[in-house]
Enzyme design. Sequence first.
Site, PDB file in Angstrom:
ATOM      1  N   LYS A  78       0.822  -0.871   0.279  1.00 11.44           N
ATOM      2  CA  LYS A  78       0.359  -0.227  -0.304  1.00 11.44           C
ATOM      3  C   LYS A  78       0.572   1.314   0.370  1.00 11.44           C
ATOM      4  CE  LYS A  78      -0.351  -0.554   4.637  1.00 11.44           C
ATOM      5  NZ  LYS A  78      -0.774  -0.924   6.164  1.00 11.44           N
ATOM      6  N   ARG A  97     -10.727  -1.481  14.781  1.00  7.82           N
ATOM      7  CA  ARG A  97     -10.529  -0.199  13.205  1.00  7.82           C
ATOM      8  C   ARG A  97     -11.741  -1.118  11.597  1.00  7.82           C
ATOM      9  NH1 ARG A  97      -5.094   0.772  10.434  1.00  7.82           N
ATOM     10  NH2 ARG A  97      -5.632  -1.501   9.689  1.00  7.82           N
ATOM     11  N   TYR A 141      14.122  30.619  10.359  1.00 12.30           N
ATOM     12  CA  TYR A 141      13.133  31.210   9.964  1.00 12.30           C
ATOM     13  C   TYR A 141      12.473  30.512  11.623  1.00 12.30           C
ATOM     14  CZ  TYR A 141      11.266  30.807   5.278  1.00 12.30           C
ATOM     15  OH  TYR A 141      10.635  31.247   3.848  1.00 12.30           O
ATOM     16  N   MET A 145      11.144  24.484   3.418  1.00 14.57           N
ATOM     17  CA  MET A 145      10.832  23.569   2.284  1.00 14.57           C
ATOM     18  C   MET A 145      11.502  23.453   1.396  1.00 14.57           C
ATOM     19  SD  MET A 145       7.024  24.996  -0.875  1.00 14.57           S
ATOM     20  CE  MET A 145       5.991  25.207   0.586  1.00 14.57           C
TER      21      MET A 145
HETATM   22  C1  LIG Z   1       0.050  -1.859   6.556  1.00 16.25           C
HETATM   23  C2  LIG Z   1      -0.618  -2.923   7.061  1.00 16.25           C
HETATM   24  C3  LIG Z   1      -0.069  -4.379   7.039  1.00 16.25           C
HETATM   25  C4  LIG Z   1       1.204  -4.502   7.170  1.00 16.25           C
HETATM   26  O1  LIG Z   1       2.118  -3.812   8.293  1.00 16.25           O
HETATM   27  P1  LIG Z   1       3.516  -4.183   9.004  1.00 16.25           P
HETATM   28  O2  LIG Z   1       3.822  -3.157   9.807  1.00 16.25           O
HETATM   29  O3  LIG Z   1       4.430  -2.629   7.544  1.00 16.25           O
HETATM   30  O4  LIG Z   1       3.910  -4.908   8.244  1.00 16.25           O
HETATM   31  C5  LIG Z   1      -0.797  -5.435   7.528  1.00 16.25           C
HETATM   32  N1  LIG Z   1      -2.305  -5.419   7.979  1.00 16.25           N
HETATM   33  C6  LIG Z   1      -2.797  -4.538   7.983  1.00 16.25           C
HETATM   34  C7  LIG Z   1      -4.614  -4.806   8.106  1.00 16.25           C
HETATM   35  C8  LIG Z   1      -2.186  -3.284   7.196  1.00 16.25           C
HETATM   36  O5  LIG Z   1      -3.214  -2.316   7.342  1.00 16.25           O
END
Ligand SMILES: *Cc1c(COP(=O)(O)O)cnc(C)c1O
Length: 382
Positions: free
Chosen positions: A42, A140, A270, A318
């Site tokens: 992802k 979640r 800054y 930036m």
């Molecule tokens: C992102 C995610 C993972 C992978 O997690 P890592 O800690 O990066 O290995 C596995 N399962 C779900 C549901 C996730 O959202």
Amino acid sequence: MSDDHRSAARCRADVDLAALDRNVRLIRAALPARMAYISVVKADAYGHGLPQIAARLMHAGVDLFAVANLAEAAALLETGAGWPVLVLGPLLPGEDRRAVERGVAVTVSSADEATRLNAAARALGKTVSVHLKIDTGMGRAGVWHEEAAGLWATIAAAPCLRLAGVCTHFASPDDDAAFTTEQRRRFLAALALCPGLDATKLLVHADNSAGLETMANGGPFNAVRVGLLQFGVLPRPGSLLAAARTEPVLSFHTRIGLVKKLPAGATVSYGRTHTLRRDSTVAVLTAGYGDGVPRAASNRASVLVRGQRCPVLGRVTMDQTVVDVSDVPGVAVNDEAVLIGRQGEEVISLTEFSAWAGTIPWETLCSLTKRVPRFYRASLGV
Ligand SMILES: *Cc1c(COP(=O)(O)O)cnc(C)c1O
């Protein structure tokens, strides 16, 4: 992009695909033989670049890909048509039809989702694979574990849904083994209450990278979802997984655009948050938060120049960041500065870099911006 582009880039990430291969091999070797490897790619493969990473992982022989949403699934299928892919996040109502058309597997957390998806599949005359997601304490996605049997019944009664997996997700796998154990217990208890559910015919998965630490041998678990660890980053420094000796895949580099002297008492950047205590030589780096150097790392981070650690002075801006190079002989314009990675004997890990910004490696990788070209190498070999 060519080596010319690479050496001209004012800011860049190098991605070592050979290290990715080795990591996958090491992780596989550390897993029980029957475990399916679900590769989590992802967020643009954790900022490494989805097409290149996915193509490599397809060769490395992962079993299944997992992504956050349908757009990511579509991008993955462009790289490898026909690869099995699981969407981890909830689908929005308008997405059901496209998910069925694309043939992706979907995680299902509610009867509403199951019903919608079944209707979309029926309308297209197709079936769709689903993974029943159980909330065992993450709070979640997933159906609350005490209500899982009801959702299982809905799925079992839906003619166009084919149950392909059951899964849960851990809330604190890296620092609360007791709660992780409790989550595993709740998961198994929930499965036991689903009449006719034959886990041996399904992918049963719970572990992310950190979960692998406490992975129980035995039980119905037969797949893992590996994200961060593939990229050679440990979910927790000093963890057991260190034994697997994975290597970082990504390094983050910039260049020195200007070197100059400033007198003691001058302030830098800054807000004037840093006052020089001595006559100093400073270098202006051609990277800032517009590239992914977190502003939160102002006055805290260091970078490597000519193999030495040089502290960031004042606020990260930036486009530019100022570092103290007073103690490094011979610093010159166009020298490379390493933000994350190795230079000579010194290393700045992604984990250390992230800690300076008060964040975690996952977020740092997602924060490298589009302005940072990724350069892919089979092996950097340096
Ligand atoms: C992102 C995610 C993972 C992978 O997690 P890592 O800690 O990066 O290995 C596995 N399962 C779900 C549901 C996730 O959202």
